[in-house]
Design a protein around this motif. Structure first.
Motif, PDB file in Angstrom:
ATOM      1  N   GLN A   1     -28.940 -10.423  20.981  1.00  9.79           N
ATOM      2  CA  GLN A   1     -27.761 -10.835  20.429  1.00  9.79           C
ATOM      3  C   GLN A   1     -27.754 -11.154  18.939  1.00  9.79           C
ATOM      4  OE1 GLN A   1     -26.063 -14.335  22.541  1.00  9.79           O
ATOM      5  NE2 GLN A   1     -25.534 -15.126  20.831  1.00  9.79           N
ATOM      6  N   PHE A   2     -28.825 -11.970  18.689  1.00  7.39           N
ATOM      7  CA  PHE A   2     -28.846 -12.260  17.115  1.00  7.39           C
ATOM      8  C   PHE A   2     -29.185 -11.174  16.298  1.00  7.39           C
ATOM      9  CE2 PHE A   2     -29.315 -16.359  19.324  1.00  7.39           C
ATOM     10  CZ  PHE A   2     -28.317 -16.964  18.725  1.00  7.39           C
ATOM     11  N   LEU A   3     -30.147 -10.269  16.605  1.00 11.50           N
ATOM     12  CA  LEU A   3     -30.472  -8.986  15.784  1.00 11.50           C
ATOM     13  C   LEU A   3     -29.287  -8.332  15.575  1.00 11.50           C
ATOM     14  CD1 LEU A   3     -32.610  -7.736  14.210  1.00 11.50           C
ATOM     15  CD2 LEU A   3     -33.500  -6.515  16.384  1.00 11.50           C
ATOM     16  N   GLY A   4     -28.460  -8.126  16.807  1.00 10.78           N
ATOM     17  CA  GLY A   4     -27.170  -7.123  16.796  1.00 10.78           C
ATOM     18  C   GLY A   4     -26.001  -7.728  15.793  1.00 10.78           C
ATOM     19  N   ILE A   5     -25.907  -9.230  15.862  1.00  4.87           N
ATOM     20  CA  ILE A   5     -25.101  -9.939  14.831  1.00  4.87           C
ATOM     21  C   ILE A   5     -25.530  -9.340  13.342  1.00  4.87           C
ATOM     22  CG2 ILE A   5     -24.275 -11.885  13.844  1.00  4.87           C
ATOM     23  CD1 ILE A   5     -24.750 -12.901  16.745  1.00  4.87           C
ATOM     24  N   ALA A   6     -26.912  -9.660  13.289  1.00  4.52           N
ATOM     25  CA  ALA A   6     -27.313  -9.445  11.824  1.00  4.52           C
ATOM     26  C   ALA A   6     -27.266  -8.172  11.428  1.00  4.52           C
ATOM     27  CB  ALA A   6     -28.911  -9.859  11.883  1.00  4.52           C
TER      28      ALA A   6
ATOM     29  N   ILE B   1     -23.305  -9.221  26.432  1.00  2.00           N
ATOM     30  CA  ILE B   1     -23.832  -9.602  25.376  1.00  2.00           C
ATOM     31  C   ILE B   1     -23.915  -8.831  24.153  1.00  2.00           C
ATOM     32  CG2 ILE B   1     -26.426 -10.317  24.549  1.00  2.00           C
ATOM     33  CD1 ILE B   1     -26.981 -11.043  27.650  1.00  2.00           C
ATOM     34  N   ALA B   2     -24.113  -7.715  24.339  1.00  2.00           N
ATOM     35  CA  ALA B   2     -23.717  -6.492  23.245  1.00  2.00           C
ATOM     36  C   ALA B   2     -22.340  -6.719  22.476  1.00  2.00           C
ATOM     37  CB  ALA B   2     -24.177  -5.185  23.847  1.00  2.00           C
ATOM     38  N   CYS B   3     -21.533  -6.878  23.700  1.00  2.00           N
ATOM     39  CA  CYS B   3     -20.057  -6.939  23.006  1.00  2.00           C
ATOM     40  C   CYS B   3     -19.837  -8.259  22.259  1.00  2.00           C
ATOM     41  CB  CYS B   3     -19.189  -7.007  24.288  1.00  2.00           C
ATOM     42  SG  CYS B   3     -17.233  -7.016  23.544  1.00  2.00           S
TER      43      CYS B   3
END
Length: 632
Positions: free
Chosen positions: A279-284, A334-336
């Motif tokens: 989740q957080f790495l995806g946001i970043a 979670i990815a979405c």
């Protein structure tokens, strides 16, 4: 209750906390657990998680962990979003993917999606999906002035674009109302197929389309900078971003060389990135992508309004599993969420059965409703840049951007993306990254729920119609679960022949409090490879020997505490060997192997290697005749 003086913050009622105090508390906890950190900073370092690309996730972030100023939403460097209002007004664009070659079924699915919350369409055309000439039928009943259309036709993107332009004309859609993307991506196609002979020709066709869109269709973009070929080959987040930057720069050069202004050229590009379960790495990643592209636009002389990167997020195929596919619903949620919080303009949630073939109506409904829940029920888009101000996210964004920029510069020094693909630089570097990750997967350091952890051997497999073959010949396509699923396939093949799965006997020594933890660990490990387990609880070697013979297994594993192993491991192992066990394992890791035990299994060991060798031995694939051994 004591009321603080006017203007005095409530925090003034409490003593100030310092990082050193927290580190000392952590140090004390670690010492109780058996670790011996030298000091407070070492204790904090012990809780740091290493990520790909040399990044780290620290246990504590404070205002001291500063990153570059992220700016404001809708303004350079666009870290906080490409629009000042974010997604707060209308949410992000819910984009559903369609790749069914049957034009009638595609049209039915398209209409169902648009009637139930989808706002744009992503159509796979050509050999990987719907025939290009079937586009009019697939879009029958679709209001093209309301629904944006993103095409993905591989090398046939010019033909597909002409079909769409003709539809706009026939249905009297004004050029200003047309929206979407024509999907030209010559370099992405080269990455997929490994063929570069036509890249120059296709790039010239793409620039012609871009000029046409820039002149008369302000809502249409001609080119897609698709980073999925790199992600799906096993690239790290920084490698995915760096390759997308190199692709975007190559297209920017081609478009400006063809006569488009920098601002017009930037307006013809849409970037496609994967969103996975981190989740957080995806946001970043989405935040870092906008910052990096804003820098490219800045040095290219673009105006601020044209510098915002247009982003299409797609839930990762790499994380999808064919086994226990229902868990994919949680992964894609979670990815979405990460894509939405990260500021993606449009989001595609792949149906949970995508790894099995063409999704059915139920899977498509769940995919679109995943987004509807996050938008309508969870109000995720109501807040502009919900991750903004998080020291963790801001620092992770900064570190990821720097790593991606370094990789982008390396590609540019190699002559650009096309040259780096042809020389093998990109393929070799991504392969090395995937090899490192494969080790973590094999050792279950990166668990896969339902596959490497908590597998369900009795699950009834879902059967789907095969999807059209995707283009290949270039970078490979990988999935995290493929090594474990190959073992499960071997087990299923054994069931088809013998009517039973390969089996292993668990000798649980002592009472439940002594053996449950390791019995559970061992059963979970073996079932991940499709090996069924039978167990018995005792301390009597003779009782274990009798239960082993009755189980029909040819391999056994001891499960207990270290204390009971010292007394019982050797007698039990020797009794099992005398009863016909060809191999005896022990759950745990002692100083030396007890008599009769062949090897240890333990957390952090190579599960794939152990399971492969066990299946070889149990099924006789190692050259041993299992029937004769069992008869003895």
């Amino acid at each position: 209750m004591k009321v603080p003086p006017e203007g005095l913050p409530l925090a003034a009622e409490f003593p100030a906390a310092h990082r050193e105090q927290w580190q000392q508390l952590v140090q004390g906890v670690l010492r109780k657990s058996g670790a011996e950190p030298e000091d407070g900073p070492a204790a904090e370092q012990a809780l740091t998680t290493r990520l790909q690309d040399g990044l780290s996730a620290h246990p504590l972030y404070t205002a001291e962990d500063t990153a570059a100023a992220p700016g404001y939403p809708g303004f350079p460097p666009f870290v906080r979003g490409s629009r000042p209002q974010g997604s707060a007004v209308a949410g992000w664009d819910v984009r559903q993917r369609h790749a069914d070659p049957d034009r009638r079924r595609t049209n039915d699915a398209v209409l169902a999606d648009l009637e139930h919350g989808v706002s744009s369409l992503w159509l796979e055309l050509g050999g990987a999906g719907l025939p290009v000439d079937a586009l009019p039928e697939a879009l029958t009943g679709v209001y093209l002035d309301l629904a944006a259309v993103a095409l993905d036709a591989g090398p046939e993107f010019t033909d597909a674009a002409e079909q769409l332009f003709q539809l706009y004309e026939e249905r009297e859609v004004s050029p200003g109302a047309a929206a979407g993307n024509l999907g030209a991506d010559p370099l992405g196609l080269q990455a997929r197929t490994g063929q570069s002979a036509r890249t120059g020709t296709l790039l010239a066709e793409a620039t012609t389309l871009a000029a046409r869109c820039a002149a008369g269709y302000p809502g249409l973009r001609a080119l897609t900078v698709d980073a999925l070929p790199y992600h799906e080959a096993g690239a790290s987040p920084a490698q995915e971003l760096g390759c997308s930057l190199a692709t975007g720069v190559a297209y920017l050069r081609a478009l400006t060389a063809a006569g488009l202004s920098v601002d017009d050229a930037l307006g013809q590009l849409e970037f496609r990135y994967a969103a996975d379960g981190d989740q957080f790495l995806g946001i970043a990643k989405f935040r870092a992508a906008r910052r990096l592209w804003a820098r490219v636009a800045e040095v290219s002389g673009a105006g601020a309004a044209a510098s915002a990167q247009r982003q299409h997020a797609v839930t990762s195929r790499v994380m999808m599993t064919a086994r226990d596919p229902w868990v994919n619903m949680l992964r894609t949620t979670i990815a979405c969420l990460a894509a939405g919080v990260g500021g993606a303009d449009s989001v595609t949630v792949l149906p949970f059965d995508s790894a099995l073939g063409l999704p059915d109506a139920f899977a498509r409904r769940i995919a679109r409703n995943t987004q509807a829940i996050l938008l309508e029920e969870s109000h995720l888009a109501r807040v502009i840049d919900p991750a903004g101000g998080s020291w963790y996210v801001e620092q992770l964004t900064e570190e990821l951007a720097r790593a991606a920029w370094a990789w982008f510069q390396e590609i540019e020094r190699a002559g650009g993306l096309r040259a780096a693909l042809e020389s093998g630089l990109i393929g070799e570097r991504i392969a090395a990254t995937w090899a490192e990750r494969s080790v973590r997967l094999a050792k279950r350091r990166e668990p896969i729920t339902g596959v490497s952890e908590f597998p369900h051997l009795d699950e009834q497999p879902l059967v789907r119609e095969p999807a059209p073959a995707a283009p290949g010949g270039g970078l490979p396509r990988v999935r995290r679960a493929e090594a474990y699923e190959a073992l499960r396939d071997r087990s299923d093949a054994r069931v088809a022949v013998d009517g039973a799965r390969p089996a292993l006997f668990l000798a649980s020594i002592g009472n439940a409090s002594a053996h449950t933890a390791r019995t559970t660990f061992a059963a979970n490990l073996f079932q991940a490879g499709g090996i069924a387990t039978a167990s018995a609880e005792s301390v009597d070697p003779a009782a274990f020997a009798e239960a082993f013979r009755a189980s029909g297994a040819t391999v056994a594993c001891l499960c207990s505490s270290d204390a009971l192993y010292a007394e019982h491991a050797s007698p039990v192992a020797e009794a099992l060997k005398a009863a016909g066990a060809r191999r005896v394992l022990l759950a745990g890791r002692l100083g030396e192997l007890p008599s009769g035990v062949d090897e240890f299994i333990f957390a952090g060991g190579d599960a794939i290697a152990v399971l492969t060798s066990l299946l070889d031995q149990i099924t006789g694939a190692d050259g041993t005749d299992e029937t004769k051994v069992a008869a003895r």
